[in-house]
Design an enzyme around this catalytic site. Structure first.
Site, PDB file in Angstrom:
ATOM      1  N   ASN A  52       0.023  43.953  15.871  1.00 33.40           N
ATOM      2  CA  ASN A  52      -0.147  45.404  15.973  1.00 33.40           C
ATOM      3  C   ASN A  52      -1.563  45.709  15.516  1.00 33.40           C
ATOM      4  O   ASN A  52      -1.961  45.342  14.421  1.00 33.40           O
ATOM      5  CB  ASN A  52       0.861  46.134  15.086  1.00 33.40           C
ATOM      6  CG  ASN A  52       0.529  47.622  15.002  1.00 33.40           C
ATOM      7  OD1 ASN A  52       0.046  48.194  15.978  1.00 33.40           O
ATOM      8  ND2 ASN A  52       0.740  48.225  13.846  1.00 33.40           N
ATOM      9  N   GLY A  53      -2.334  46.372  16.394  1.00 33.59           N
ATOM     10  CA  GLY A  53      -3.710  46.729  16.025  1.00 33.59           C
ATOM     11  C   GLY A  53      -4.645  46.500  17.190  1.00 33.59           C
ATOM     12  O   GLY A  53      -4.218  46.321  18.328  1.00 33.59           O
TER      13      GLY A  53
ATOM     14  N   LYS B 206       7.948  66.446  26.521  1.00 34.83           N
ATOM     15  CA  LYS B 206       6.713  65.779  26.083  1.00 34.83           C
ATOM     16  C   LYS B 206       5.786  65.548  27.278  1.00 34.83           C
ATOM     17  O   LYS B 206       4.586  65.608  27.159  1.00 34.83           O
ATOM     18  CB  LYS B 206       7.031  64.443  25.405  1.00 34.83           C
ATOM     19  CG  LYS B 206       5.796  63.732  24.858  1.00 34.83           C
ATOM     20  CD  LYS B 206       5.052  64.584  23.846  1.00 34.83           C
ATOM     21  CE  LYS B 206       3.764  63.960  23.387  1.00 34.83           C
ATOM     22  NZ  LYS B 206       2.925  64.917  22.607  1.00 34.83           N
TER      23      LYS B 206
ATOM     24  N   CYS C 124       2.000  49.378  17.691  1.00 30.85           N
ATOM     25  CA  CYS C 124       3.087  48.520  18.174  1.00 30.85           C
ATOM     26  C   CYS C 124       3.985  48.255  16.963  1.00 30.85           C
ATOM     27  O   CYS C 124       3.677  48.639  15.852  1.00 30.85           O
ATOM     28  CB  CYS C 124       2.533  47.186  18.664  1.00 30.85           C
ATOM     29  SG  CYS C 124       1.371  47.331  20.003  1.00 30.85           S
TER      30      CYS C 124
ATOM     31  N   ARG D  77       7.211  53.245  17.611  1.00 30.58           N
ATOM     32  CA  ARG D  77       5.810  52.795  17.488  1.00 30.58           C
ATOM     33  C   ARG D  77       5.260  52.296  18.811  1.00 30.58           C
ATOM     34  O   ARG D  77       4.052  52.066  18.953  1.00 30.58           O
ATOM     35  CB  ARG D  77       5.706  51.680  16.455  1.00 30.58           C
ATOM     36  CG  ARG D  77       6.172  52.017  15.063  1.00 30.58           C
ATOM     37  CD  ARG D  77       6.023  50.830  14.130  1.00 30.58           C
ATOM     38  NE  ARG D  77       4.623  50.439  14.040  1.00 30.58           N
ATOM     39  CZ  ARG D  77       3.737  51.041  13.243  1.00 30.58           C
ATOM     40  NH1 ARG D  77       4.129  52.051  12.497  1.00 30.58           N
ATOM     41  NH2 ARG D  77       2.490  50.667  13.209  1.00 30.58           N
TER      42      ARG D  77
ATOM     43  N   LYS E 117      -0.431  75.965  19.822  1.00 34.22           N
ATOM     44  CA  LYS E 117       0.334  75.257  18.780  1.00 34.22           C
ATOM     45  C   LYS E 117       1.343  76.196  18.148  1.00 34.22           C
ATOM     46  O   LYS E 117       2.501  75.860  17.973  1.00 34.22           O
ATOM     47  CB  LYS E 117      -0.607  74.692  17.708  1.00 34.22           C
ATOM     48  CG  LYS E 117      -1.367  73.465  18.117  1.00 34.22           C
ATOM     49  CD  LYS E 117      -0.570  72.192  18.015  1.00 34.22           C
ATOM     50  CE  LYS E 117       0.027  71.589  19.248  1.00 34.22           C
ATOM     51  NZ  LYS E 117      -0.583  71.625  20.521  1.00 34.22           N
TER      52      LYS E 117
ATOM     53  N   GLU F 170       4.169  77.436  20.774  1.00 31.56           N
ATOM     54  CA  GLU F 170       5.084  76.449  21.372  1.00 31.56           C
ATOM     55  C   GLU F 170       6.084  75.891  20.360  1.00 31.56           C
ATOM     56  O   GLU F 170       7.149  75.431  20.743  1.00 31.56           O
ATOM     57  CB  GLU F 170       4.321  75.320  22.047  1.00 31.56           C
ATOM     58  CG  GLU F 170       3.588  74.359  21.147  1.00 31.56           C
ATOM     59  CD  GLU F 170       2.987  73.203  21.952  1.00 31.56           C
ATOM     60  OE1 GLU F 170       3.610  72.727  22.913  1.00 31.56           O
ATOM     61  OE2 GLU F 170       1.865  72.795  21.621  1.00 31.56           O
TER      62      GLU F 170
ATOM     63  N   TRP G 116       2.864  49.011  22.403  1.00 26.19           N
ATOM     64  CA  TRP G 116       2.198  50.215  22.883  1.00 26.19           C
ATOM     65  C   TRP G 116       0.847  49.716  23.377  1.00 26.19           C
ATOM     66  O   TRP G 116      -0.056  49.434  22.568  1.00 26.19           O
ATOM     67  CB  TRP G 116       2.019  51.241  21.772  1.00 26.19           C
ATOM     68  CG  TRP G 116       1.288  52.451  22.242  1.00 26.19           C
ATOM     69  CD1 TRP G 116      -0.072  52.680  22.192  1.00 26.19           C
ATOM     70  CD2 TRP G 116       1.836  53.588  22.899  1.00 26.19           C
ATOM     71  NE1 TRP G 116      -0.386  53.883  22.743  1.00 26.19           N
ATOM     72  CE2 TRP G 116       0.753  54.469  23.187  1.00 26.19           C
ATOM     73  CE3 TRP G 116       3.104  53.971  23.261  1.00 26.19           C
ATOM     74  CZ2 TRP G 116       0.939  55.694  23.824  1.00 26.19           C
ATOM     75  CZ3 TRP G 116       3.292  55.191  23.894  1.00 26.19           C
ATOM     76  CH2 TRP G 116       2.231  56.032  24.166  1.00 26.19           C
TER      77      TRP G 116
ATOM     78  N   HIS H 203     -12.302  94.973  25.480  1.00 21.79           N
ATOM     79  CA  HIS H 203     -11.991  95.251  26.895  1.00 21.79           C
ATOM     80  C   HIS H 203     -10.492  95.396  27.111  1.00 21.79           C
ATOM     81  O   HIS H 203     -10.004  95.213  28.218  1.00 21.79           O
ATOM     82  CB  HIS H 203     -12.574  94.132  27.770  1.00 21.79           C
ATOM     83  CG  HIS H 203     -14.062  94.050  27.670  1.00 21.79           C
ATOM     84  ND1 HIS H 203     -14.916  94.903  28.319  1.00 21.79           N
ATOM     85  CD2 HIS H 203     -14.858  93.242  26.912  1.00 21.79           C
ATOM     86  CE1 HIS H 203     -16.158  94.609  28.008  1.00 21.79           C
ATOM     87  NE2 HIS H 203     -16.160  93.607  27.161  1.00 21.79           N
TER      88      HIS H 203
ATOM     89  N   GLU I 145      -6.260  76.529  21.451  1.00 20.56           N
ATOM     90  CA  GLU I 145      -5.341  75.478  20.989  1.00 20.56           C
ATOM     91  C   GLU I 145      -4.556  75.952  19.785  1.00 20.56           C
ATOM     92  O   GLU I 145      -3.351  75.699  19.672  1.00 20.56           O
ATOM     93  CB  GLU I 145      -6.117  74.200  20.672  1.00 20.56           C
ATOM     94  CG  GLU I 145      -5.257  73.054  20.159  1.00 20.56           C
ATOM     95  CD  GLU I 145      -4.156  72.613  21.128  1.00 20.56           C
ATOM     96  OE1 GLU I 145      -4.156  73.050  22.290  1.00 20.56           O
ATOM     97  OE2 GLU I 145      -3.267  71.861  20.701  1.00 20.56           O
TER      98      GLU I 145
HETATM   99  C1  AGP Z   1       0.641  70.370  23.911  1.00 21.29           C
HETATM  100  O1  AGP Z   1       1.072  70.623  22.572  1.00 21.29           O
HETATM  101  C2  AGP Z   1       1.726  70.647  24.894  1.00 21.29           C
HETATM  102  N1  AGP Z   1       2.862  69.847  24.594  1.00 21.29           N
HETATM  103  C3  AGP Z   1       1.278  70.589  26.349  1.00 21.29           C
HETATM  104  O2  AGP Z   1       0.413  71.679  26.547  1.00 21.29           O
HETATM  105  C4  AGP Z   1       0.517  69.329  26.822  1.00 21.29           C
HETATM  106  O3  AGP Z   1      -0.760  69.285  26.229  1.00 21.29           O
HETATM  107  C5  AGP Z   1       0.364  69.425  28.341  1.00 21.29           C
HETATM  108  O4  AGP Z   1       1.670  69.447  28.906  1.00 21.29           O
HETATM  109  C6  AGP Z   1      -0.436  68.273  28.944  1.00 21.29           C
HETATM  110  O5  AGP Z   1       0.254  67.078  28.740  1.00 21.29           O
HETATM  111  P1  AGP Z   1      -0.519  65.692  29.041  1.00 21.29           P
HETATM  112  O6  AGP Z   1      -1.681  65.637  28.098  1.00 21.29           O
HETATM  113  O7  AGP Z   1       0.499  64.620  28.790  1.00 21.29           O
HETATM  114  O8  AGP Z   1      -0.980  65.736  30.475  1.00 21.29           O
END
Ligand code: AGP
Length: 611
Positions: free
Chosen positions: A101-102, A606, A2, A27, A488, A491, A75, A507, A484
């Site tokens: 905050n905490g 996001k 926060c 924050r 990373k 993307e 938050w 395969h 993952e």
């Molecule tokens: C992760 O780096 C991506 N931005 C994306 O795969 C994300 O994890 C996915 O859209 C799921 O989002 P969420 O965790 O908010 O459901």
């Protein structure tokens, strides 16, 4: 996380508080509030939603006259985003106001004690406990604010940065911190407290960084500091030469790097309050051991990186608790008419709590009468509200589109669940649980160590900014880590990348390997070392350049690969929490090396709230 602010000086406080909070919205931004002393009493205004709602409500602070006040942008961690849960919190007669905050880890115990003493609570927050505890000690110890504050900080456990007003002392702002950031700004207009430098830069570049256990006492002309026992101490101010934009990122170039570096704290915040006396306490789970023993099958359903944590934790739930687990992409689960029988638990994992496919999957499970659990970062989000139970990750706001700290918190939240389930089902002993928890509590420090590798990884990444194809391979949990690491990279760098179960290469995929193709081999599962090594040899003989990410006690691998990144030794089930760190940094530095918008990659959002 926060954001807190405070001001005392010759100007009107509310506009300065709002301005400071606007620099701290990164924050937290689900609710906001201010408390201002108007010459007669403390006036408090709080609203849900972004800060602009509070600004509109108070006509940019004009309806809250006064030269001293505190403010907060939230938050949520304990208690949904709501007006009653928004800060500031206050005592019964509103003569004490607090912003925080905490996370107060022992708030429940303290709340029970205060209720027994006749205190009445309005909110579900941990912070309100501080307001009533201050009231208790203030009245017990001759209405002395400093004594009351010292007593409180010796009673509460957890993390806090507190800003406090006492109506009986209307010319003083008090502040104290432990593990949550707090600074004090000294300016011509007056003196300020804030969670972070950006909030004060408009008024001053001379700030005092408050250390754990230090108390600050501000009037419009003076600033005094005290130690945790209330004894006066001296502090030196520092001159800040950051620009405001950089300061919002705490001096980091991008939010993603800042959030990568917040992972030790985020992981610690997610596990510490849930480990008590060598046992796992997940109050919000609301499941008895008996109910845990009745679970016959688990579905882990999510998207993207959240899905990758599920792929990892399938091995852990099955390995430790011996519960069959299916892991599903939410966009597939919702349309494949899954067979969900009695005794099934569906776990939906989501940082935002608003991902459309994950929310639809949750609703599908609920329609079929199946028990649902959300593992969510945004308190009060749709998935958090609609799941039968929710276990929050306490990563704080994650601004960068590419998730890092929330991902790490999703992992450890599932580790805790798997261990709790294993213990409840008699699959592990007390002693075994104690050892697992010890190894888990080591993770934040081990992540810290890995974050010290950034120069080496940046140098390596710079060699691959022009790469066209990069492959990640691994077996078991190492395959999940590869998924993952690959996501990373692609993307945020826009480089084509794929993750493969190492045993799958022959395969088909191996036909893609050419001279110099980068293959990152994740090799943390000891019982699979030999198998993965043979896959590495396969790609090496076809010209690949192999970077291995492996345990520090596996130096023999240097005979086979071209480069190695070692991770500290941990339990085989927890290696994802460590191996992912260099892969996050690798992706970050490749993207930076290509001059791309790391925090806001093209085509992405996001939270994917559409199908
Ligand atoms: C992760 O780096 C991506 N931005 C994306 O795969 C994300 O994890 C996915 O859209 C799921 O989002 P969420 O965790 O908010 O459901």
């Amino acid at each position: 996380m926060c954001g807190i602010v405070g001001y005392v000086g010759k100007e009107q406080a509310a506009p300065i508080l709002l301005d400071g909070l606007s620099k701290l919205e990164y924050r937290g931004y689900d609710s906001a509030g201010m408390a201002v002393y108007d010459g007669d009493k403390i006036v408090i205004n709080k609203t849900t939603g972004r800060l602009k709602v509070l600004s509109e409500l108070t006509h940019d602070g004009a309806t809250m006259p006064g030269n001293i006040g505190i403010g907060h942008t939230r938050w949520a961690t304990h208690g949904e985003p709501s007006e009653v849960n928004a800060h500031p919190h206050f005592n019964e007669n509103r003569t004490i106001a607090v912003v925080h905050n905490g996370i107060i880890e022992n708030y429940q115990k303290l709340r029970n004690i205060l209720v027994e003493r006749g205190y009445k609570f309005r909110s579900e927050t941990d912070t309100e406990v501080v307001a009533h505890l201050l009231d208790y000690y203030y009245n017990k110890y001759d209405k002395d604010p400093l004594t009351a504050l010292v007593k409180v900080i010796h009673r509460v456990e957890g993390s806090y940065a507190l800003g406090i007003l006492f109506a009986d002392h209307p010319d003083v702002v008090y502040a104290v911190r432990k593990d949550s950031p707090l600074i004090v700004g000294q300016s011509e207009e007056g003196n300020l407290i804030a969670s972070d430098v950006p909030a004060v830069l408009k008024y001053t570049r001379d700030v005092f960084f408050i250390e754990n256990g230090e108390i600050a006492r501000l009037t419009k002309d003076t600033i005094a500091f005290y130690n945790v026992d209330g004894e006066p101490i001296e502090k030196q101010s520092k001159h800040i030469d950051w620009d405001i934009n950089a300061a919002e990122k705490n001096g980091y170039e991008h939010f993603m790097l800042k959030e990568i570096y917040e992972q030790p704290k985020a992981v610690r915040d997610t596990i510490s309050p849930r480990i008590k006396d060598n046992d796992i306490v997940i109050e919000e789970l609301g499941m008895t051991d008996e109910e845990i023993r009745e679970i016959k099958k688990i579905y882990i359903v999510a998207c993207g990186s959240a899905y990758h944590t599920g792929v990892t934790c399938k091995y852990i739930f099955e390995g430790l608790a011996r519960i069959p687990v299916e892991v599903d992409l939410a966009s597939e689960f919702r349309y494949r008419n899954p067979i969900l029988e009695d005794g099934t638990l569906v776990i939906i994992i989501s940082q935002s709590g608003e991902t459309a496919d994950s929310l639809a999957a949750l609703r599908l499970a609920k329609e079929q009468g199946i028990k649902t659990l959300g593992i969510v970062n945004v308190v009060g989000s749709s998935i958090a509200r609609e799941a039968d139970k929710v276990m929050y990750t306490w990563a704080g706001p994650e601004i960068a589109v590419a998730t890092t700290k929330a991902y790490s918190c999703q992992l450890v939240a599932q580790y805790l669940l798997a261990l709790k389930f294993a213990k409840a089902r008699g699959k592990i002993t007390e002693d075994e649980l104690k050892e697992y928890l010890h190894e888990m509590e080591m993770l934040p420090n081990q992540i810290e160590i890995l974050l010290g590798n950034k120069e080496k990884i940046q140098k390596f990444a710079n060699r691959y900014v022009a790469a066209k194809d990069v492959f990640f391979i691994g077996r078991g949990i190492d395959y999940a880590i590869s998924l993952e690491g690959s996501l990373k990279l692609k993307e945020i760098s826009y480089i084509h990348s794929e993750a493969y179960a190492a045993g799958e290469l022959k395969h088909g995929t191996i036909s893609l390997i050419e001279d110099g193709t980068l293959v990152t081999a994740v090799v943390t599962q000891e019982e699979l070392y030999k198998k993965t090594i043979s896959n590495i040899v396969e790609v090496k003989t076809r010209g690949a350049y192999v970077l291995a990410v492996t345990n520090e006690d596996n130096p023999d691998i240097e005979r086979t690969v071209d480069s190695v990144i070692y991770i500290p030794k941990t339990n085989k089930y927890f290696t994802n929490s460590l191996a992912i760190i260099p892969l996050q940094l690798f992706a970050y530095y490749v993207s930076v090396g290509k001059g791309l918008d790391v925090d806001k990659p093209r085509n992405l959002a996001k939270s994917v709230t559409v199908e």
